[in-house]
Write a protein that holds these residues in place. Structure first.
Motif, PDB file in Angstrom:
ATOM      1  N   ASN A 184      -5.279  -1.078 -16.016  1.00 34.18           N
ATOM      2  CA  ASN A 184      -3.995  -0.800 -15.364  1.00 34.18           C
ATOM      3  C   ASN A 184      -3.468  -2.006 -14.597  1.00 34.18           C
ATOM      4  O   ASN A 184      -2.277  -2.072 -14.277  1.00 34.18           O
ATOM      5  CB  ASN A 184      -4.129   0.394 -14.417  1.00 34.18           C
ATOM      6  CG  ASN A 184      -4.254   1.714 -15.154  1.00 34.18           C
ATOM      7  OD1 ASN A 184      -3.856   1.832 -16.313  1.00 34.18           O
ATOM      8  ND2 ASN A 184      -4.823   2.722 -14.501  1.00 34.18           N
ATOM      9  N   ALA A 185      -4.369  -2.949 -14.291  1.00 31.35           N
ATOM     10  CA  ALA A 185      -3.972  -4.153 -13.542  1.00 31.35           C
ATOM     11  C   ALA A 185      -3.687  -5.337 -14.460  1.00 31.35           C
ATOM     12  O   ALA A 185      -3.509  -6.469 -13.987  1.00 31.35           O
ATOM     13  CB  ALA A 185      -5.072  -4.525 -12.550  1.00 31.35           C
ATOM     14  N   GLU A 186      -3.600  -5.075 -15.766  1.00 31.42           N
ATOM     15  CA  GLU A 186      -3.451  -6.159 -16.744  1.00 31.42           C
ATOM     16  C   GLU A 186      -2.244  -7.053 -16.442  1.00 31.42           C
ATOM     17  O   GLU A 186      -1.132  -6.582 -16.167  1.00 31.42           O
ATOM     18  CB  GLU A 186      -3.306  -5.577 -18.149  1.00 31.42           C
ATOM     19  CG  GLU A 186      -3.209  -6.628 -19.233  1.00 31.42           C
ATOM     20  CD  GLU A 186      -3.069  -6.011 -20.620  1.00 31.42           C
ATOM     21  OE1 GLU A 186      -2.977  -6.775 -21.586  1.00 31.42           O
ATOM     22  OE2 GLU A 186      -3.052  -4.769 -20.726  1.00 31.42           O
ATOM     23  N   SER A 187      -2.498  -8.362 -16.481  1.00 32.78           N
ATOM     24  CA  SER A 187      -1.449  -9.396 -16.353  1.00 32.78           C
ATOM     25  C   SER A 187      -0.666  -9.290 -15.049  1.00 32.78           C
ATOM     26  O   SER A 187       0.525  -9.630 -15.019  1.00 32.78           O
ATOM     27  CB  SER A 187      -0.491  -9.328 -17.551  1.00 32.78           C
ATOM     28  OG  SER A 187      -1.197  -9.470 -18.763  1.00 32.78           O
ATOM     29  N   THR A 188      -1.319  -8.866 -13.983  1.00 37.02           N
ATOM     30  CA  THR A 188      -0.620  -8.719 -12.698  1.00 37.02           C
ATOM     31  C   THR A 188      -1.010  -9.790 -11.691  1.00 37.02           C
ATOM     32  O   THR A 188      -0.633  -9.700 -10.519  1.00 37.02           O
ATOM     33  CB  THR A 188      -0.909  -7.338 -12.080  1.00 37.02           C
ATOM     34  OG1 THR A 188      -2.321  -7.193 -11.874  1.00 37.02           O
ATOM     35  CG2 THR A 188      -0.395  -6.226 -12.978  1.00 37.02           C
ATOM     36  N   PHE A 189      -1.757 -10.787 -12.120  1.00 36.27           N
ATOM     37  CA  PHE A 189      -2.236 -11.791 -11.171  1.00 36.27           C
ATOM     38  C   PHE A 189      -1.082 -12.585 -10.571  1.00 36.27           C
ATOM     39  O   PHE A 189      -0.271 -13.168 -11.272  1.00 36.27           O
ATOM     40  CB  PHE A 189      -3.223 -12.745 -11.838  1.00 36.27           C
ATOM     41  CG  PHE A 189      -3.573 -13.934 -10.974  1.00 36.27           C
ATOM     42  CD1 PHE A 189      -4.189 -13.753  -9.748  1.00 36.27           C
ATOM     43  CD2 PHE A 189      -3.259 -15.219 -11.377  1.00 36.27           C
ATOM     44  CE1 PHE A 189      -4.506 -14.830  -8.942  1.00 36.27           C
ATOM     45  CE2 PHE A 189      -3.573 -16.306 -10.586  1.00 36.27           C
ATOM     46  CZ  PHE A 189      -4.197 -16.109  -9.367  1.00 36.27           C
ATOM     47  N   VAL A 190      -1.031 -12.579  -9.252  1.00 33.57           N
ATOM     48  CA  VAL A 190      -0.083 -13.402  -8.497  1.00 33.57           C
ATOM     49  C   VAL A 190      -0.894 -14.160  -7.451  1.00 33.57           C
ATOM     50  O   VAL A 190      -1.523 -13.548  -6.590  1.00 33.57           O
ATOM     51  CB  VAL A 190       0.987 -12.549  -7.793  1.00 33.57           C
ATOM     52  CG1 VAL A 190       1.911 -13.439  -6.980  1.00 33.57           C
ATOM     53  CG2 VAL A 190       1.774 -11.737  -8.810  1.00 33.57           C
ATOM     54  N   PRO A 191      -0.937 -15.482  -7.519  1.00 33.48           N
ATOM     55  CA  PRO A 191      -1.778 -16.237  -6.581  1.00 33.48           C
ATOM     56  C   PRO A 191      -1.298 -16.103  -5.139  1.00 33.48           C
ATOM     57  O   PRO A 191      -0.103 -16.015  -4.873  1.00 33.48           O
ATOM     58  CB  PRO A 191      -1.653 -17.680  -7.074  1.00 33.48           C
ATOM     59  CG  PRO A 191      -0.376 -17.714  -7.847  1.00 33.48           C
ATOM     60  CD  PRO A 191      -0.219 -16.353  -8.454  1.00 33.48           C
ATOM     61  N   ASP A 192      -2.253 -16.072  -4.220  1.00 35.47           N
ATOM     62  CA  ASP A 192      -1.962 -16.072  -2.786  1.00 35.47           C
ATOM     63  C   ASP A 192      -1.803 -17.524  -2.352  1.00 35.47           C
ATOM     64  O   ASP A 192      -2.748 -18.305  -2.384  1.00 35.47           O
ATOM     65  CB  ASP A 192      -3.122 -15.409  -2.034  1.00 35.47           C
ATOM     66  CG  ASP A 192      -2.836 -15.258  -0.551  1.00 35.47           C
ATOM     67  OD1 ASP A 192      -2.025 -16.036  -0.019  1.00 35.47           O
ATOM     68  OD2 ASP A 192      -3.426 -14.372   0.081  1.00 35.47           O
ATOM     69  N   THR A 193      -0.600 -17.906  -1.957  1.00 31.50           N
ATOM     70  CA  THR A 193      -0.312 -19.307  -1.618  1.00 31.50           C
ATOM     71  C   THR A 193      -0.528 -19.620  -0.141  1.00 31.50           C
ATOM     72  O   THR A 193      -0.261 -20.737   0.298  1.00 31.50           O
ATOM     73  CB  THR A 193       1.138 -19.653  -2.011  1.00 31.50           C
ATOM     74  OG1 THR A 193       2.029 -18.759  -1.324  1.00 31.50           O
ATOM     75  CG2 THR A 193       1.346 -19.513  -3.499  1.00 31.50           C
TER      76      THR A 193
END
Length: 283
Positions: free
Chosen positions: A118-127
């Motif tokens: 369900n979390a597929e392709s949701t990566f957003v880096p913490d800057t």
């Protein structure tokens, strides 16, 4: 494999011209040379593994050998896209021990898998955390061994050994680190298969104080960019089916679930299932 144990008395052997790797700690054998292998020869290898009192025998075979493994009683547990220079590998397994077929964590593993998918392709880096990702150097071995010992508790291969890390660095195993204020806060490695142009992502670790910030996901992404530029066609990882963090990280980084290897690795004294996650650089 992620978190497989290390033991120096494992060895390679040739049986009827077929190469096999005997892994006593994980109580399995891996057929390495399978090209043009007959059903009879496969059965001879199973017999050999049985005589060594191993519980399982495995092989990542190509499409041409697939039918012979099925005829010899092997089961398909998964697939690795772009394993053989763009062609898929089939993860075949034969359970010598009946107990080795059984697994008791089906519900928990499937729940983790569903949540990961369900979390597929949701990566957003913490800057908000400013760190530098770079290849490890020999001077990093001490910090890396300390990080691995803090994360893994027991040794998955000799990762606690500084000499081992130094000796294997930048050869067939590439190590990358994330460095924050001069301290290594995360690391991962990639085992290179130069002949087949694939890489296995292994030993992903982040210090407990810096988790949930996408650090290891950024290391994974950095590895992918470098491997593509080196001409590699795919990358895969075998993750503990009961470990939430690594399954989430791989799915978030758009790795595809391709199957589960039952009771494949001896981790902390018991056999565990491994999820197969794959990224095909050609797609």
């Amino acid at each position: 494999m992620i978190l497989t144990n290390y033991k120096s008395d494992n060895y390679y052997a040739k049986i009827n011209q077929s190469k096999i790797y005997v892994d006593y700690v994980n109580s399995l054998a891996k057929i390495v040379d399978f090209h043009n292998i007959s059903v009879q020869n496969i059965k001879r290898l199973v017999h050999f593994a049985s005589r060594q009192h191993l519980g399982k025998i495995i092989c990542n075979c190509d499409a041409a050998s697939f039918k012979n493994f099925i005829k010899a009683g092997f089961k398909l547990e998964g697939k690795i896209d772009s394993y053989f220079k763009g062609e898929s590998a089939f993860c075949m397994s034969y359970f010598i021990s009946k107990k080795r077929k059984l697994y008791n964590k089906h519900s928990m593993e499937n729940l983790i898998l569903i949540q990961s998918l369900n979390a597929e392709s949701t990566f957003v880096p913490d800057t908000t955390l400013k760190y530098n990702i770079r290849y490890a150097e020999k001077r990093d071995a001490k910090q890396m061994s300390e990080l691995f010992s803090k994360v893994f508790f027991e040794c998955p291969s000799p990762l606690f050994d500084e000499k081992y890390l130094k000796d294997n660095m930048n050869k067939r195993i590439l190590y990358k680190t994330a460095v924050y204020n001069g301290k290594i806060i995360s690391a991962a490695s990639a085992y290179l298969n130069e002949e087949d142009l694939n890489a296995e992502l292994i030993n992903c670790a982040t210090h407990p104080n810096y988790r949930n910030k996408g650090v290891v996901s950024n290391i994974i992404s950095s590895f992918e960019s470098d491997l593509i530029s080196m001409g590699y066609m795919g990358i895969y990882s075998l993750s503990r089916a009961t470990c939430t963090s690594i399954n989430f990280a791989l799915s978030k980084n758009n790795y595809k679930f391709r199957g589960r290897l039952i009771n494949n690795c001896n981790i902390y004294g018991e056999f565990e299932d491994m999820n197969i996650w794959v990224k095909d650089f050609n797609n």
